[in-house]
Scaffold this active site. Structure first.
Site, PDB file in Angstrom:
ATOM      1  N   ASP A 149      -2.047  -0.934   5.955  1.00  0.00           N
ATOM      2  CA  ASP A 149      -2.207  -0.273   7.254  1.00  0.00           C
ATOM      3  C   ASP A 149      -3.644   0.072   7.578  1.00  0.00           C
ATOM      4  OD1 ASP A 149      -2.336   1.833   5.265  1.00  0.00           O
ATOM      5  OD2 ASP A 149      -2.311   3.209   6.962  1.00  0.00           O
ATOM      6  N   ASP A 168      -0.186   5.000   1.198  1.00  0.00           N
ATOM      7  CA  ASP A 168      -0.375   5.859   2.378  1.00  0.00           C
ATOM      8  C   ASP A 168      -0.336   5.038   3.665  1.00  0.00           C
ATOM      9  OD1 ASP A 168      -1.168   8.703   1.382  1.00  0.00           O
ATOM     10  OD2 ASP A 168      -2.248   7.304   0.087  1.00  0.00           O
ATOM     11  N   ASP A 187       0.863  -1.180   0.000  1.00  0.00           N
ATOM     12  CA  ASP A 187       0.000   0.000   0.000  1.00  0.00           C
ATOM     13  C   ASP A 187       0.907   1.239   0.000  1.00  0.00           C
ATOM     14  OD1 ASP A 187      -2.214   1.723   0.433  1.00  0.00           O
ATOM     15  OD2 ASP A 187      -1.953   1.551   2.610  1.00  0.00           O
TER      16      ASP A 187
END
Ligand SMILES: [Mg+2]
Length: 266
Positions: free
Chosen positions: A205, A26, A24
């Site tokens: 996250d 961000d 991922d």
């Protein structure tokens, strides 16, 4: 690390050419910042991606952001061979070429609806709506109590989604309305199948990364070793609980990727 995760790690190291490493953006490669247009990669992130790109079969960034935006923001065009799957796999950037679909009819129809619905629901003026062309995102990060605010607005947001055939997907201090059929699990299954990957790593996250973790678990159950990594944050504790390994934010991800890259070249 438990046995299946260790087996995943070992398989990545033993056979880099068969590896799929998907990350991922961000909160994983780039620290989360108040203004998402300023989210740049953590120190060392681009360097380790460049090293991994020379070693692994498939290296991908899998993000909810528009692919071109994250390429620009992250300087990702400097990573040879990198695939960027944007908007949960609705669009793809590779080798400087962007492939992106027509705007979904539901988004076109819903575009004006969230601001009106939010105003009617008495939303905090700090709530804002991001238009990603393929999706609409309601952001509450700038409010005093984002979770409470989103909870309060949830019925109004769901009504907009339902009316326009869009799916509401919660994330950290956001809820995203997007056309059905796209999530990070689908992206991982597609990338692994296309490359014939023999081992998989996925790091995320946020709640939108959990389908990616589920895809790695499915691949593992079907005989392809893999490992899931959480870039841990207090904002989404459920993500760290679900992953095999939790590291401390993007700096921890960079350290883990450096270790992986080093072990691959031994
Ligand atoms: Mg993220």
């Amino acid at each position: 690390m438990d046995a299946p995760a260790k087996a995943g790690w070992d398989a990545l190291v033993a056979d880099p050419a068969g590896a799929l490493v998907a990350l991922d953006y961000d909160g994983v490669l780039a620290p989360i910042v108040e203004d998402p247009t300023l989210a740049v990669p953590a120190p060392g992130a681009i360097e380790v991606l460049r090293r991994l790109a020379e070693r692994v079969g498939t290296l991908a960034v899998v993000t909810g952001r528009p692919a071109a935006q994250v390429v620009e923001l992250g300087g990702l065009a400097t990573v040879p061979g990198l695939i960027v799957e944007g908007q949960y796999g609705a669009e793809r950037w590779v080798g400087g070429e962007l492939t992106t679909p027509e705007e979904p009819a539901g988004v076109t129809a819903a575009r004006a609806a969230p601001p009106a619905a939010l105003a009617a629901a008495g939303a905090d003026p700090a709530v804002w709506v991001e238009d990603k062309r393929l999706a609409l995102v309601v952001h509450a990060r700038r409010t005093a109590d984002p979770d409470a605010e989103l909870g309060r607005l949830d019925p109004a947001v769901r009504r907009v989604a339902e009316k326009h055939g869009l799916e509401p997907h919660p994330g950290k201090m956001v809820v995203e309305l997007r056309a059905p059929g796209f999530d990070k699990g689908g992206v991982l299954r597609r990338l692994a199948a296309a490359a014939g990957s023999r081992a998989v790593l996925f790091a995320g996250d946020d709640l939108g990364d959990i389908p990616g973790f589920a895809a790695v678990e499915e691949l593992r159950a079907a005989g392809t070793p893999g490992i899931t990594v959480a870039s841990a944050s207090p904002e989404a504790a459920a993500v760290a609980e679900r992953a095999d390994v939790a590291v401390d934010g993007p700096a921890g991800v960079v350290t883990l990727l450096v270790t992986l890259s080093d072990q691959m070249s031994e």
